[in-house]
Structures are given as C-alpha cells and as structure tokens.
Design a protein around this motif. Structure first.
Motif, PDB file in Angstrom:
ATOM      1  N   LEU A  71       0.939  -1.107  -0.081  1.00  0.00           N
ATOM      2  CA  LEU A  71      -0.052   0.057  -0.092  1.00  0.00           C
ATOM      3  C   LEU A  71       0.764   1.308  -0.255  1.00  0.00           C
ATOM      4  N   TRP A  72       1.880   1.327   0.740  1.00  0.00           N
ATOM      5  CA  TRP A  72       2.957   2.288   0.565  1.00  0.00           C
ATOM      6  C   TRP A  72       3.507   2.471  -0.796  1.00  0.00           C
ATOM      7  N   ASN A  73       3.721   1.554  -1.448  1.00  0.00           N
ATOM      8  CA  ASN A  73       4.272   1.673  -2.733  1.00  0.00           C
ATOM      9  C   ASN A  73       3.199   2.059  -3.808  1.00  0.00           C
ATOM     10  N   TRP A  74       1.989   1.654  -3.409  1.00  0.00           N
ATOM     11  CA  TRP A  74       0.634   1.786  -4.420  1.00  0.00           C
ATOM     12  C   TRP A  74       0.518   3.577  -4.191  1.00  0.00           C
ATOM     13  N   PHE A  75       0.774   4.243  -3.053  1.00  0.00           N
ATOM     14  CA  PHE A  75       0.532   5.640  -2.885  1.00  0.00           C
ATOM     15  C   PHE A  75       1.558   6.429  -3.600  1.00  0.00           C
ATOM     16  N   GLU A  76       2.842   5.789  -3.255  1.00  0.00           N
ATOM     17  CA  GLU A  76       3.992   6.440  -3.794  1.00  0.00           C
ATOM     18  C   GLU A  76       4.103   6.653  -5.303  1.00  0.00           C
ATOM     19  N   ALA A  77       3.442   5.689  -5.968  1.00  0.00           N
ATOM     20  CA  ALA A  77       3.401   5.508  -7.349  1.00  0.00           C
ATOM     21  C   ALA A  77       2.056   6.688  -7.878  1.00  0.00           C
ATOM     22  N   ARG A  78       1.156   6.938  -7.273  1.00  0.00           N
ATOM     23  CA  ARG A  78       0.196   7.727  -7.647  1.00  0.00           C
ATOM     24  C   ARG A  78      -0.023   9.121  -7.019  1.00  0.00           C
ATOM     25  N   ILE A  79       0.797   9.476  -5.789  1.00  0.00           N
ATOM     26  CA  ILE A  79       0.638  10.790  -5.271  1.00  0.00           C
ATOM     27  C   ILE A  79       1.630  11.711  -6.176  1.00  0.00           C
ATOM     28  N   GLU A  80       1.136  12.881  -6.397  1.00  0.00           N
ATOM     29  CA  GLU A  80       1.858  13.875  -6.951  1.00  0.00           C
ATOM     30  C   GLU A  80       1.835  14.851  -5.953  1.00  0.00           C
ATOM     31  N   ASP A  81       3.335  15.527  -5.878  1.00  0.00           N
ATOM     32  CA  ASP A  81       3.454  16.318  -4.518  1.00  0.00           C
ATOM     33  C   ASP A  81       4.298  17.320  -5.015  1.00  0.00           C
ATOM     34  N   SER A  82       4.172  18.439  -4.766  1.00  0.00           N
ATOM     35  CA  SER A  82       5.133  19.503  -4.734  1.00  0.00           C
ATOM     36  C   SER A  82       4.743  20.516  -3.912  1.00  0.00           C
ATOM     37  N   PRO A  83       6.028  21.469  -3.476  1.00  0.00           N
ATOM     38  CA  PRO A  83       5.470  22.434  -2.294  1.00  0.00           C
ATOM     39  C   PRO A  83       4.252  23.116  -2.346  1.00  0.00           C
ATOM     40  N   LYS A  84       3.819  23.455  -3.553  1.00  0.00           N
ATOM     41  CA  LYS A  84       2.378  24.290  -3.717  1.00  0.00           C
ATOM     42  C   LYS A  84       1.272  23.606  -3.933  1.00  0.00           C
ATOM     43  N   ALA A  85       1.377  22.359  -4.417  1.00  0.00           N
ATOM     44  CA  ALA A  85       0.123  21.520  -4.659  1.00  0.00           C
ATOM     45  C   ALA A  85       0.486  20.089  -4.682  1.00  0.00           C
ATOM     46  N   ASN A  86      -0.726  19.368  -4.427  1.00  0.00           N
ATOM     47  CA  ASN A  86      -0.676  17.841  -4.421  1.00  0.00           C
ATOM     48  C   ASN A  86      -2.104  17.298  -4.775  1.00  0.00           C
ATOM     49  N   ASN A  87      -1.985  16.163  -5.150  1.00  0.00           N
ATOM     50  CA  ASN A  87      -3.490  15.520  -5.654  1.00  0.00           C
ATOM     51  C   ASN A  87      -3.957  14.794  -4.739  1.00  0.00           C
ATOM     52  N   ARG A  88      -4.013  14.946  -3.360  1.00  0.00           N
ATOM     53  CA  ARG A  88      -4.640  13.857  -2.348  1.00  0.00           C
ATOM     54  C   ARG A  88      -6.118  13.996  -2.299  1.00  0.00           C
ATOM     55  N   PHE A  89      -6.596  15.170  -2.731  1.00  0.00           N
ATOM     56  CA  PHE A  89      -8.047  14.715  -2.696  1.00  0.00           C
ATOM     57  C   PHE A  89      -8.624  14.306  -4.036  1.00  0.00           C
ATOM     58  N   ASP A  90      -8.123  14.471  -5.168  1.00  0.00           N
ATOM     59  CA  ASP A  90      -8.397  13.888  -6.317  1.00  0.00           C
ATOM     60  C   ASP A  90      -8.082  12.553  -6.261  1.00  0.00           C
ATOM     61  N   LEU A  91      -7.090  11.922  -5.472  1.00  0.00           N
ATOM     62  CA  LEU A  91      -6.681  10.782  -5.663  1.00  0.00           C
ATOM     63  C   LEU A  91      -7.666   9.738  -4.692  1.00  0.00           C
ATOM     64  N   ALA A  92      -8.182  10.629  -3.554  1.00  0.00           N
ATOM     65  CA  ALA A  92      -9.199  10.093  -2.522  1.00  0.00           C
ATOM     66  C   ALA A  92     -10.497   9.741  -3.372  1.00  0.00           C
ATOM     67  N   GLY A  93     -10.940  10.877  -4.432  1.00  0.00           N
ATOM     68  CA  GLY A  93     -12.068  10.566  -5.387  1.00  0.00           C
ATOM     69  C   GLY A  93     -11.882   9.428  -6.018  1.00  0.00           C
ATOM     70  N   GLU A  94     -10.703   9.247  -6.582  1.00  0.00           N
ATOM     71  CA  GLU A  94     -10.469   8.298  -7.522  1.00  0.00           C
ATOM     72  C   GLU A  94     -10.702   6.869  -6.736  1.00  0.00           C
ATOM     73  N   ILE A  95     -10.099   6.681  -5.765  1.00  0.00           N
ATOM     74  CA  ILE A  95     -10.190   5.607  -4.750  1.00  0.00           C
ATOM     75  C   ILE A  95     -11.720   5.328  -4.479  1.00  0.00           C
ATOM     76  N   ASN A  96     -12.410   6.231  -3.995  1.00  0.00           N
ATOM     77  CA  ASN A  96     -13.835   6.015  -3.850  1.00  0.00           C
ATOM     78  C   ASN A  96     -14.562   5.435  -5.068  1.00  0.00           C
ATOM     79  N   ARG A  97     -14.263   6.029  -6.112  1.00  0.00           N
ATOM     80  CA  ARG A  97     -15.042   5.456  -7.330  1.00  0.00           C
ATOM     81  C   ARG A  97     -14.921   4.224  -7.526  1.00  0.00           C
TER      82      ARG A  97
END
Length: 270
Positions: free
Chosen positions: A94-120
């Motif tokens: 699961l750690w590796n799964w999130f690492e492969a899909r999380i996009e992270d920079s100091p000013k933005a990240n995709n955590r909410f979009d990924l949560a929605g994708e998982i929910n779907r």
C-alpha cells in the motif's frame, strides 16, 4: 535488540508549503539522545524534511548507529482496504501504491483527487470523505451526509486510543487522512533508498539499523509551556521520552502483532 542511539520524531502535515515563518499545524521534527534533545526544527514543506531525514539516516549508518524515526500518522488502514486496493496482502504494498500515484510539490498535491479516484473504485461514496477544495470532486463527499464506507471506520488500535481520528477523513479539524496519504510515499522512498537498512514497524522485524515507527504525541504529551508551538513541544518531548526509556521497556512497547493495520507506539493491546 541492539539499543537505539538516536531518536527522531516528526510531526507531519498533508498540506502545501507553510511559508518561512515557523507556525503550528505544519511539519516539525526533533532529534534526541539519552543525554538530551536538540531544539525542534521547522520545515515548511515535505520535500525539505524528506531531504533532512535522508541526511539523518546516512549519518547514522556512517557511524554504525541505530536510529528510530517516528511519524505521527497511521502506517496502515483498517483491515481489508489494502488488499482490496492493491490486490496484495503485504501492507507495505500500500505504501508503494500511494507512492506511485501521489503527485506532490511544495505548492500543490493531488491527495483529494486521488481520494475521489479510490472512492469511485468502491462505488463512489467512500471510504474517504471531506473535500477542502473549492471545486467538487467526483466520488469524494464533502460531508458524511451521503458517506458510505465499505471498510471498518477505525483500526483496532484506534479503539484503544480515545481521541484518535479516523484515517478516512481528508479535511477538517484534527483530520489525518491527508497526512497518511502524503506520508506513506515518503516512507516508501525511505525504505527503498536505504534498503536493506530500514525496517517498518510493526510489519517487519526490527533487526536493521533504522526503524520507522508510528507515534501519536497526544497520547502522552501534556500542554506546552506558554509561548511554545504545540507541535514543536510534542516532538521534542516524545523524542526525549523514548531516548531515556529503559531498553527493556522500549522492547516491550515494540513487541506488537498488527500485521495489516499497523499500531501506535505506546498503546497497550488488550
């Protein structure tokens, strides 16, 4: 178990860059040895603290020392989620799964979009909830009004730790969902970069120089002195308390069986 020489405790954040001025609800870290603790350090974003943590691991390895690094976010999710998402029983997948899909920079990240994708993937109304963005996200409810969770709401350890928040809540006061999602990729990179020197507790045997452990400072740390930021005070006190704890007592605390969900260091199982 060979005793740890150094303890580093980290108060995490799932948010964006917090700016140059030290503040609460941001990233803080503190290093301690038995003789005492250093001043807490403020990090404005995850990229900076990850670099610093890598430096601490490299330093410990170069000195043939044992290092314990604690993070204040869950290392796993309630039972069933990991295998359903990754198709693997290994919780570290699961750690590796999130690492492969999380996009992270100091000013933005995709955590909410990924949560929605998982929910779907699970029907569109859970397990995650709470969207802090102005725009709507398909599948991520803003509140629990229409929320439906196909998995347990809490891990076993959270039933024994009153006040602990569920890792499914992505936003709002006290929420840890964003921290988990933005923290697991960092843990994954630390394990890979320093393999085979890093062990993830309680999923792996602590027979390596560096241990990654889950902490919850509110479990033991009292109110900070006047004028000191709570997050800074907490990591300092936890680091110092663990550094000064007798080896036998720490070994007992670490003697936990929680093969899928993980555990909070210091919570006694029933």
């Amino acid at each position: 178990m060979r005793p740890f020489d150094t303890f580093v405790m980290v108060d995490w954040s799932g948010g964006n860059d917090a700016g140059p001025r030290p503040r609460r609800d941001a990233i803080w870290a503190c290093l301690a040895v038995r003789d005492g603790a250093e001043d807490p350090l403020y990090f404005r974003n995850r990229q900076l603290v990850e670099d610093w943590l890598c430096d601490q691991v490299e330093l410990a390895l170069s000195r043939d020392q044992r290092l314990c690094i604690g993070f204040d976010f869950p290392f796993g999710y309630p039972a069933g989620f990991g295998p359903a998402l990754t198709g693997q029983s290994d919780p570290l997948a699961l750690w590796n799964w999130f690492e492969a899909r999380i996009e992270d920079s100091p000013k933005a990240n995709n955590r909410f979009d990924l949560a929605g994708e998982i929910n779907r993937r699970f029907g569109g109304q859970g397990p995650f909830w709470a969207n802090a963005l102005k725009r709507d996200i398909d599948g991520l409810p803003r509140t629990k009004r229409t929320y439906q969770n196909p998995f347990p709401d809490r891990r076993a350890v959270e039933h024994l730790a009153p006040g602990a928040f569920t890792c499914w809540q992505m936003a709002g006061a006290g929420s840890v969902g964003g921290q988990v999602m933005m923290g697991l990729p960092v843990l994954s990179r630390l394990r890979r970069r320093f393999a085979p020197h890093v062990a993830a507790w309680p999923f792996e045997a602590l027979d390596r120089p560096v241990a990654l452990v889950e902490i919850w400072p509110s479990l033991t740390v009292s109110t900070p002195p006047a004028g000191m930021i709570k997050d800074a005070w907490q990591v300092q006190q936890v680091a110092l308390e663990l550094a000064r704890r007798p080896v036998a007592e720490l070994e007992k605390m670490l003697d936990i069986t929680a093969p899928e969900e993980g555990w909070i260091l210091g919570v006694e199982p029933r």
